[in-house]
Write an enzyme that holds these catalytic residues in place. Structure first.
Site, mmCIF file in Angstrom:
data_model
loop_
_atom_site.group_PDB
_atom_site.id
_atom_site.type_symbol
_atom_site.label_atom_id
_atom_site.label_comp_id
_atom_site.label_asym_id
_atom_site.label_seq_id
_atom_site.Cartn_x
_atom_site.Cartn_y
_atom_site.Cartn_z
ATOM 1 N N GLY A 168 0.738 -1.269 0.022
ATOM 2 C CA GLY A 168 -0.074 -0.003 0.199
ATOM 3 C C GLY A 168 0.987 1.110 0.346
ATOM 4 N N GLY A 169 0.169 2.400 0.557
ATOM 5 C CA GLY A 169 0.928 3.678 0.685
ATOM 6 C C GLY A 169 2.482 3.377 1.265
ATOM 7 N N GLY A 402 25.202 12.308 -29.296
ATOM 8 C CA GLY A 402 24.717 12.806 -28.094
ATOM 9 C C GLY A 402 25.236 12.416 -26.855
ATOM 10 C CB ALA A 403 25.661 8.764 -25.938
HETATM 11 C C1 HXC Z 1 -3.920 -4.385 12.095
HETATM 12 C C2 HXC Z 1 -2.707 -6.305 11.528
HETATM 13 C C3 HXC Z 1 -2.414 -5.637 10.160
HETATM 14 C C4 HXC Z 1 -2.930 -4.266 9.835
HETATM 15 C C5 HXC Z 1 -1.507 -7.610 10.096
HETATM 16 N N1 HXC Z 1 -2.144 -7.359 11.447
HETATM 17 N N2 HXC Z 1 -1.967 -6.348 9.358
HETATM 18 N N3 HXC Z 1 -3.395 -5.475 12.283
HETATM 19 N N4 HXC Z 1 -3.558 -3.718 10.716
HETATM 20 N N5 HXC Z 1 -2.700 -3.530 9.077
HETATM 21 C C6 HXC Z 1 -2.180 -8.410 12.401
HETATM 22 C C7 HXC Z 1 -2.812 -9.759 11.813
HETATM 23 O O1 HXC Z 1 -4.340 -9.334 12.299
HETATM 24 C C8 HXC Z 1 -2.237 -10.569 12.854
HETATM 25 O O2 HXC Z 1 -2.696 -10.549 14.113
HETATM 26 C C9 HXC Z 1 -0.848 -10.398 12.871
HETATM 27 O O3 HXC Z 1 -0.817 -8.870 12.522
HETATM 28 C C10 HXC Z 1 -0.155 -11.204 11.970
HETATM 29 O O4 HXC Z 1 -0.814 -10.952 10.648
HETATM 30 P P1 HXC Z 1 -0.929 -12.380 9.882
HETATM 31 O O5 HXC Z 1 -2.019 -12.082 8.922
HETATM 32 O O6 HXC Z 1 -1.163 -13.654 10.768
HETATM 33 O O7 HXC Z 1 0.369 -12.547 9.231
HETATM 34 P P2 HXC Z 1 0.737 -13.151 7.767
HETATM 35 O O8 HXC Z 1 -0.051 -14.251 7.562
HETATM 36 O O9 HXC Z 1 2.188 -13.394 7.721
HETATM 37 O O10 HXC Z 1 0.290 -12.062 6.599
HETATM 38 C C11 HXC Z 1 0.902 -10.870 6.772
HETATM 39 C C12 HXC Z 1 0.046 -9.986 5.549
HETATM 40 C C13 HXC Z 1 -1.455 -9.974 6.436
HETATM 41 C C14 HXC Z 1 0.046 -10.358 4.244
HETATM 42 C C15 HXC Z 1 0.714 -8.408 5.862
HETATM 43 O O11 HXC Z 1 -1.286 -9.732 7.734
HETATM 44 C C16 HXC Z 1 -2.240 -8.672 5.650
HETATM 45 O O12 HXC Z 1 -2.856 -9.083 4.513
HETATM 46 N N6 HXC Z 1 -2.445 -7.691 6.521
HETATM 47 C C17 HXC Z 1 -3.133 -6.638 6.018
HETATM 48 C C18 HXC Z 1 -2.602 -5.849 4.932
HETATM 49 C C19 HXC Z 1 -3.235 -4.536 4.636
HETATM 50 O O13 HXC Z 1 -4.259 -4.768 3.952
HETATM 51 N N7 HXC Z 1 -2.825 -3.344 4.999
HETATM 52 C C20 HXC Z 1 -3.368 -2.336 4.913
HETATM 53 C C21 HXC Z 1 -2.674 -1.557 3.504
HETATM 54 S S1 HXC Z 1 -3.194 -0.137 3.047
HETATM 55 P P3 HXC Z 1 -3.222 -11.887 15.276
HETATM 56 O O14 HXC Z 1 -3.576 -11.223 16.444
HETATM 57 O O15 HXC Z 1 -4.373 -12.355 14.267
HETATM 58 O O16 HXC Z 1 -1.921 -12.850 15.225
HETATM 59 C C22 HXC Z 1 -1.952 0.839 3.727
HETATM 60 C C23 HXC Z 1 -2.347 1.935 3.368
HETATM 61 C C24 HXC Z 1 -1.191 3.007 3.747
HETATM 62 O O17 HXC Z 1 -1.219 0.468 4.411
HETATM 63 C C25 HXC Z 1 -1.440 4.287 3.383
HETATM 64 C C26 HXC Z 1 -0.346 5.367 3.500
HETATM 65 C C27 HXC Z 1 -0.472 6.595 2.739
#
Ligand code: HXC
Length: 512
Positions: A168-169, A402-403
């Site tokens: 993401g961001g 040019g290079a």
């Molecule tokens: C809160 C989160 C989290 C998040 C993971 N966790 N991502 N909690 N916010 N963004 C937590 C899970 O719930 C889990 O908690 C623990 O972290 C470990 O995650 P798992 O899923 O068990 O790990 P894994 O299987 O290794 O997968 C990792 C992952 C997945 C691929 C990153 O967790 C995932 O898809 N997370 C969400 C990613 C996402 O969509 N993020 C937002 C992106 S948008 P528990 O307690 O169950 O162990 C963004 C915008 C930014 O970031 C903008 C900036 C401008």
């Protein structure tokens, strides 16, 4: 509990992160924990943690019942070979290292300290992105970091290691730092993941294919370096830092070096007699620099140009070199972008530039024109023209069209321009030139092929050499290859006190 026991208890909890079973999960994936990474990165015993007892402030979704000291990021300072650095390491064991408002505040505080004290900032990224439970407060936290990345850009070196997810961001903070290094197979970076890609474009792609270290080191050029595992990644960060100064006001530190004759016979015989035969410019680089000192950047991306750091008589230099082994060393969109970016990185951190030239020109074709070879080639021309660090050029063979201008010619501000005796500095190669300017003569000839060969030789004699350019002073000296290292050591030494005054302006407008 006594007040000291309370403190000890809290610190122990902070050290535990998300707990032992989550630490084991991290190890099972082949990843180290945030604290293990920090300790391996820094000089032993030098880490001072800041903000270990910070916790998030969220009460939505019963989050007040899930509180971890440190809130998913370990922050602090320490030393690398005795030099002060600030470091943050996201802790995947706590909410997947996701970025909350307080997590972001910890990073911002560190960035402010790094700028205030003029010390490099190193970020070890391993995060699920924005803390989903915190909504816009988390997004705001990212933007606070982005803003600081930009303010710090060109002031202190900012290095990013991607050691897990970065999606993401979140990708835009590393993207705005000076260097990104990715760990193979355990890290990935993308703006939108495979599921969104499938929904929007119907493409099926894995995380690794979409944004793994291999993809970003070959296809996109997003990452400058890759490492086989966490330990090697941290080692590379230490090595990279050794070529850079603490901040833009300083020069990189020298390694001790005692001058000898500095003649390098191995530089003779690398360039083949036949001008159309390729050779490996890395051999030339190795022949010039201090042994084992080359740290190549972007080594598998746009391979027709080689860039990287090295040491010359103990001093840090940046090298940009056409690579005849790949596409005959031609300049194209990607190689121009790669070299332009490296030029600006060296220039903002006072790393002198050595440019090695063997370039047949810009790559022709619709693909290149439609992808903006004009704008992208201009990036390199602009970046080199603007660079005020000491700049020295060696033309090893071809410098066509040019290079020739773009590759750090005298005309765009290079300080010393050398050529090897076999250099060909011309508008184009002898064959192409003869076919154009002697077209009628060749057509009329009884034996057109023989005529072309004759004209080619004539043109080659006249222009395909370094002497016309040397007569005009565009080449300062034609040098023997084996003397190159000696000449360069002296040239760079003479440029130590170089001062360039640029016209007053807010900032230039590089063709981005
Ligand atoms: C809160 C989160 C989290 C998040 C993971 N966790 N991502 N909690 N916010 N963004 C937590 C899970 O719930 C889990 O908690 C623990 O972290 C470990 O995650 P798992 O899923 O068990 O790990 P894994 O299987 O290794 O997968 C990792 C992952 C997945 C691929 C990153 O967790 C995932 O898809 N997370 C969400 C990613 C996402 O969509 N993020 C937002 C992106 S948008 P528990 O307690 O169950 O162990 C963004 C915008 C930014 O970031 C903008 C900036 C401008």
């Amino acid at each position: 509990m006594t007040k000291f026991e309370i403190l000890q208890d809290k610190l122990e909890q902070a050290r535990e992160g998300g707990g032992a079973h989550r630490v084991d999960k991290q190890h099972e994936k082949g990843k180290l924990t945030a604290r293990e990474r920090v300790h391996l990165l820094l000089d032993p015993g030098s880490f001072e943690e800041v903000g270990a007892l910070v916790t998030h402030r969220t009460t939505d979704f019963d989050m007040q019942d899930q509180v971890f000291y440190g809130d998913g990021v370990v922050t602090g300072y320490g030393t690398i070979t005795g030099r002060l650095v600030y470091v943050f390491a996201q802790d995947f064991t706590v909410f997947g290292g996701s970025l909350s408002e307080t997590h972001a505040e910890k990073i911002c505080k560190l960035m402010d300290m790094a700028v205030k004290t003029g010390a490099p900032l190193i970020g070890l990224n391993d995060s699920g992105g924005a803390r989903i439970q915190e909504g816009v407060r988390s997004l705001g936290g990212y933007a606070d970091i982005f803003y600081r990345n930009v303010q710090a850009s060109g002031v202190i070196p900012q290095l990013s290691a991607i050691m897990g997810p970065c999606a993401g961001g979140a990708v835009y903070s590393p993207a705005m730092t000076d260097f990104t290094i990715m760990v193979e197979h355990t890290s990935y970076m993308f703006v939108t993941g495979p599921n969104v890609v499938k929904t929007v474009t119907n493409e099926e792609v894995t995380s690794e294919e979409l944004g793994g270290a291999s993809t970003h080191s070959t296809k996109s050029g997003v990452t400058h370096l890759t490492a086989a595992n966490d330990v090697l990644c941290l080692k590379q960060l230490r090595a990279l830092l050794s070529y850079l100064p603490q901040n833009c006001e300083e020069k990189p530190a020298d390694l001790p070096y005692t001058l000898g004759t500095e003649v390098r016979e191995e530089l003779l015989g690398i360039v083949p007699e036949n001008p159309n035969q390729p050779y490996d410019m890395r051999e030339v680089i190795r022949g010039i620099i201090d042994p084992e000192s080359f740290l190549e950047i972007h080594d598998r991306y746009a391979e027709n140009i080689v860039v990287g750091f090295a040491r010359l008589a103990g001093k840090s230099i940046g090298i940009i070199a056409n690579q005849p082994y790949s596409l005959a060393g031609v300049l194209d969109v990607d190689s121009s972008k790669k070299a332009a970016r490296f030029t600006r990185t060296c220039d903002c951190f006072n790393v002198p530039l050595l440019v090695l030239v063997d370039v047949p020109g810009f790559l022709p074709g619709t693909d290149q024109e439609w992808n903006g070879i004009i704008t992208n080639g201009a990036k390199l021309l602009y970046a080199l023209s603007e660079a005020t660090v000491p700049r020295v050029t060696v033309i090893t063979r071809k410098a066509y069209g040019g290079a020739y201008d773009v590759m750090n010619s005298k005309h765009i501000g290079a300080d010393f321009n050398f050529a090897w005796p076999g250099a060909e500095i011309a508008v184009m190669g002898a064959k192409g030139a003869s076919e154009i300017i002697f077209r009628r003569e060749i057509k009329k000839a009884e034996d057109p092929a023989a005529k072309l060969a004759e004209k080619e030789a004539e043109y080659g004699e006249k222009f395909a050499n370094p002497y016309r350019a040397a007569q005009r002073g565009f080449i300062d000296e034609v040098i023997y290859p084996q003397d190159t290292r000696r000449k360069l050591i002296r040239a760079f030494a003479s440029l130590e006190g170089k001062v360039t005054v640029l016209p007053k302006k807010k900032h230039g407008n590089i063709p981005l």
